[in-house]
Design a protein around this motif. Structure first.
Motif, PDB file in Angstrom:
ATOM      1  N   ALA A  86       6.908 -17.377  -5.477  1.00 43.65           N
ATOM      2  CA  ALA A  86       7.506 -16.543  -6.525  1.00 43.65           C
ATOM      3  C   ALA A  86       6.806 -16.807  -7.856  1.00 43.65           C
ATOM      4  N   THR A  87       6.799 -15.817  -8.711  1.00 47.58           N
ATOM      5  CA  THR A  87       6.166 -15.981 -10.022  1.00 47.58           C
ATOM      6  C   THR A  87       7.192 -16.086 -11.144  1.00 47.58           C
ATOM      7  N   ARG A  88       8.453 -15.769 -10.844  1.00 40.28           N
ATOM      8  CA  ARG A  88       9.534 -15.845 -11.823  1.00 40.28           C
ATOM      9  C   ARG A  88      10.711 -16.600 -11.221  1.00 40.28           C
ATOM     10  N   PRO A  89      11.510 -17.237 -12.080  1.00 42.94           N
ATOM     11  CA  PRO A  89      12.677 -17.948 -11.546  1.00 42.94           C
ATOM     12  C   PRO A  89      13.733 -16.972 -11.052  1.00 42.94           C
ATOM     13  N   PRO A  90      14.521 -17.368 -10.065  1.00 41.16           N
ATOM     14  CA  PRO A  90      15.614 -16.505  -9.605  1.00 41.16           C
ATOM     15  C   PRO A  90      16.728 -16.454 -10.645  1.00 41.16           C
ATOM     16  N   VAL A  91      17.563 -15.446 -10.526  1.00 41.63           N
ATOM     17  CA  VAL A  91      18.742 -15.300 -11.368  1.00 41.63           C
ATOM     18  C   VAL A  91      19.931 -15.755 -10.543  1.00 41.63           C
ATOM     19  N   GLY A  92      20.846 -16.479 -11.150  1.00 38.68           N
ATOM     20  CA  GLY A  92      22.004 -16.968 -10.417  1.00 38.68           C
ATOM     21  C   GLY A  92      23.292 -16.737 -11.171  1.00 38.68           C
ATOM     22  N   TYR A  93      24.361 -16.547 -10.414  1.00 38.57           N
ATOM     23  CA  TYR A  93      25.693 -16.344 -10.976  1.00 38.57           C
ATOM     24  C   TYR A  93      26.691 -17.180 -10.185  1.00 38.57           C
ATOM     25  N   ILE A  94      27.627 -17.775 -10.896  1.00 39.12           N
ATOM     26  CA  ILE A  94      28.696 -18.515 -10.231  1.00 39.12           C
ATOM     27  C   ILE A  94      29.653 -17.499  -9.612  1.00 39.12           C
ATOM     28  N   GLY A  95      29.898 -17.644  -8.317  1.00 39.90           N
ATOM     29  CA  GLY A  95      30.814 -16.741  -7.629  1.00 39.90           C
ATOM     30  C   GLY A  95      32.190 -17.345  -7.428  1.00 39.90           C
ATOM     31  N   THR A 115      23.792 -21.040   3.326  1.00 41.54           N
ATOM     32  CA  THR A 115      23.400 -19.790   2.673  1.00 41.54           C
ATOM     33  C   THR A 115      23.638 -18.630   3.619  1.00 41.54           C
ATOM     34  N   VAL A 116      24.303 -17.610   3.090  1.00 42.77           N
ATOM     35  CA  VAL A 116      24.515 -16.366   3.819  1.00 42.77           C
ATOM     36  C   VAL A 116      24.076 -15.247   2.876  1.00 42.77           C
ATOM     37  N   GLY A 117      23.000 -14.571   3.219  1.00 46.84           N
ATOM     38  CA  GLY A 117      22.455 -13.547   2.336  1.00 46.84           C
ATOM     39  C   GLY A 117      22.015 -14.176   1.033  1.00 46.84           C
ATOM     40  N   ASP A 118      22.554 -13.670  -0.076  1.00 50.37           N
ATOM     41  CA  ASP A 118      22.223 -14.199  -1.403  1.00 50.37           C
ATOM     42  C   ASP A 118      23.260 -15.190  -1.923  1.00 50.37           C
ATOM     43  N   ILE A 119      24.233 -15.545  -1.086  1.00 54.04           N
ATOM     44  CA  ILE A 119      25.298 -16.467  -1.491  1.00 54.04           C
ATOM     45  C   ILE A 119      25.011 -17.847  -0.905  1.00 54.04           C
ATOM     46  N   THR A 120      24.993 -18.841  -1.794  1.00 49.73           N
ATOM     47  CA  THR A 120      24.744 -20.221  -1.361  1.00 49.73           C
ATOM     48  C   THR A 120      25.920 -21.094  -1.754  1.00 49.73           C
ATOM     49  N   LEU A 121      26.402 -21.889  -0.813  1.00 51.94           N
ATOM     50  CA  LEU A 121      27.432 -22.875  -1.078  1.00 51.94           C
ATOM     51  C   LEU A 121      26.721 -24.164  -1.464  1.00 51.94           C
ATOM     52  N   ILE A 122      27.063 -24.699  -2.621  1.00 51.43           N
ATOM     53  CA  ILE A 122      26.433 -25.943  -3.070  1.00 51.43           C
ATOM     54  C   ILE A 122      27.506 -26.981  -3.344  1.00 51.43           C
ATOM     55  N   THR A 145      31.987 -31.003  -7.764  1.00 49.95           N
ATOM     56  CA  THR A 145      32.493 -29.690  -7.387  1.00 49.95           C
ATOM     57  C   THR A 145      31.727 -29.157  -6.196  1.00 49.95           C
ATOM     58  N   ARG A 146      32.295 -28.136  -5.618  1.00 50.91           N
ATOM     59  CA  ARG A 146      31.607 -27.276  -4.657  1.00 50.91           C
ATOM     60  C   ARG A 146      31.720 -25.889  -5.250  1.00 50.91           C
ATOM     61  N   MET A 147      30.689 -25.117  -5.119  1.00 51.02           N
ATOM     62  CA  MET A 147      30.751 -23.754  -5.640  1.00 51.02           C
ATOM     63  C   MET A 147      29.872 -22.831  -4.832  1.00 51.02           C
ATOM     64  N   LYS A 148      30.231 -21.565  -4.900  1.00 48.08           N
ATOM     65  CA  LYS A 148      29.396 -20.523  -4.334  1.00 48.08           C
ATOM     66  C   LYS A 148      28.613 -19.917  -5.482  1.00 48.08           C
ATOM     67  N   ILE A 149      27.309 -19.828  -5.295  1.00 55.25           N
ATOM     68  CA  ILE A 149      26.490 -19.185  -6.308  1.00 55.25           C
ATOM     69  C   ILE A 149      25.710 -18.041  -5.662  1.00 55.25           C
ATOM     70  N   TYR A 150      25.565 -16.987  -6.408  1.00 52.38           N
ATOM     71  CA  TYR A 150      24.781 -15.831  -6.003  1.00 52.38           C
ATOM     72  C   TYR A 150      23.396 -16.030  -6.596  1.00 52.38           C
ATOM     73  N   VAL A 151      22.376 -16.110  -5.757  1.00 55.61           N
ATOM     74  CA  VAL A 151      21.000 -16.315  -6.215  1.00 55.61           C
ATOM     75  C   VAL A 151      20.167 -15.138  -5.752  1.00 55.61           C
ATOM     76  N   ARG A 152      19.524 -14.495  -6.730  1.00 52.33           N
ATOM     77  CA  ARG A 152      18.712 -13.338  -6.411  1.00 52.33           C
ATOM     78  C   ARG A 152      17.343 -13.497  -7.046  1.00 52.33           C
ATOM     79  N   GLN A 153      16.312 -13.269  -6.285  1.00 55.70           N
ATOM     80  CA  GLN A 153      14.946 -13.344  -6.795  1.00 55.70           C
ATOM     81  C   GLN A 153      14.584 -12.020  -7.451  1.00 55.70           C
ATOM     82  N   GLU A 154      14.295 -12.057  -8.742  1.00 52.49           N
ATOM     83  CA  GLU A 154      13.864 -10.864  -9.471  1.00 52.49           C
ATOM     84  C   GLU A 154      12.458 -10.495  -9.020  1.00 52.49           C
ATOM     85  N   LYS A 155      12.191  -9.226  -8.955  1.00 55.91           N
ATOM     86  CA  LYS A 155      10.852  -8.769  -8.546  1.00 55.91           C
ATOM     87  C   LYS A 155      10.022  -8.424  -9.735  1.00 55.91           C
TER      88      LYS A 155
END
Length: 141
Positions: A75-84, A110-117, A131-141
């Motif tokens: 990848a050339t750019r960092p992914p975008v992430g959101y706390i779910g 990880t299931v799709g773009d959702i990762t449990l951390i 903590t444990r959290m679900k985060i949505y991680v998406r790679q920007e194009k």
């Protein structure tokens, strides 16, 4: 990696950036460091970091790991992430200005773009938050 290299891994910028360095990565586990400065966005009037600041720090630590893995794969750019979702957040103490947070995060599933951390933050070896959290991680194009 050290700052400003961390900016290659996460999209957050000052004053909201909550990770200074990615210390190590082993598989899907990483350790980050963040020093609390007096201009931190999440500081309370008493000089201690608010609980949402700890949560944001752990989430950004997970995103630093995701960014590292994405760059490693080309990848050339960092992914975008959101706390779910935040699960089992525990704050044992609120760190203050001058404290160095050392956080270990692990990608559990990880299931799709959702990762449990899962994440643990320590100051001088003492556990301050977990903590444990679900985060949505998406790679920007």
């Amino acid at each position: 990696m050290t700052y400003p290299e961390i900016e290659r891994l996460i999209p957050q910028r000052d004053p909201i950036r909550m990770v200074d360095r990615l210390l190590e990565v082993e598989g899907e586990t990483a350790t980050t460091v963040f020093s609390i400065r007096s201009d931190n966005y999440f500081l309370e009037d008493d000089g201690a970091l608010a609980e949402p600041g700890l949560i944001e720090h752990i989430a950004q630590s997970a995103l630093a790991l995701a960014g590292y893995l994405a760059l490693k794969e080309g990848a050339t750019r960092p992914p975008v992430g959101y706390i779910g979702e935040i699960r089992k957040f525990q704050c044992l103490m609120r760190p203050s200005v001058g404290d160095e947070l050392r956080t270990t995060v692990e990608m559990d599933d990880t299931v799709g773009d959702i990762t449990l951390i899962s994440g643990e933050t320590r100051v001088a070896g003492q556990l301050v938050a977990s903590t444990r959290m679900k985060i949505y991680v998406r790679q920007e194009k």
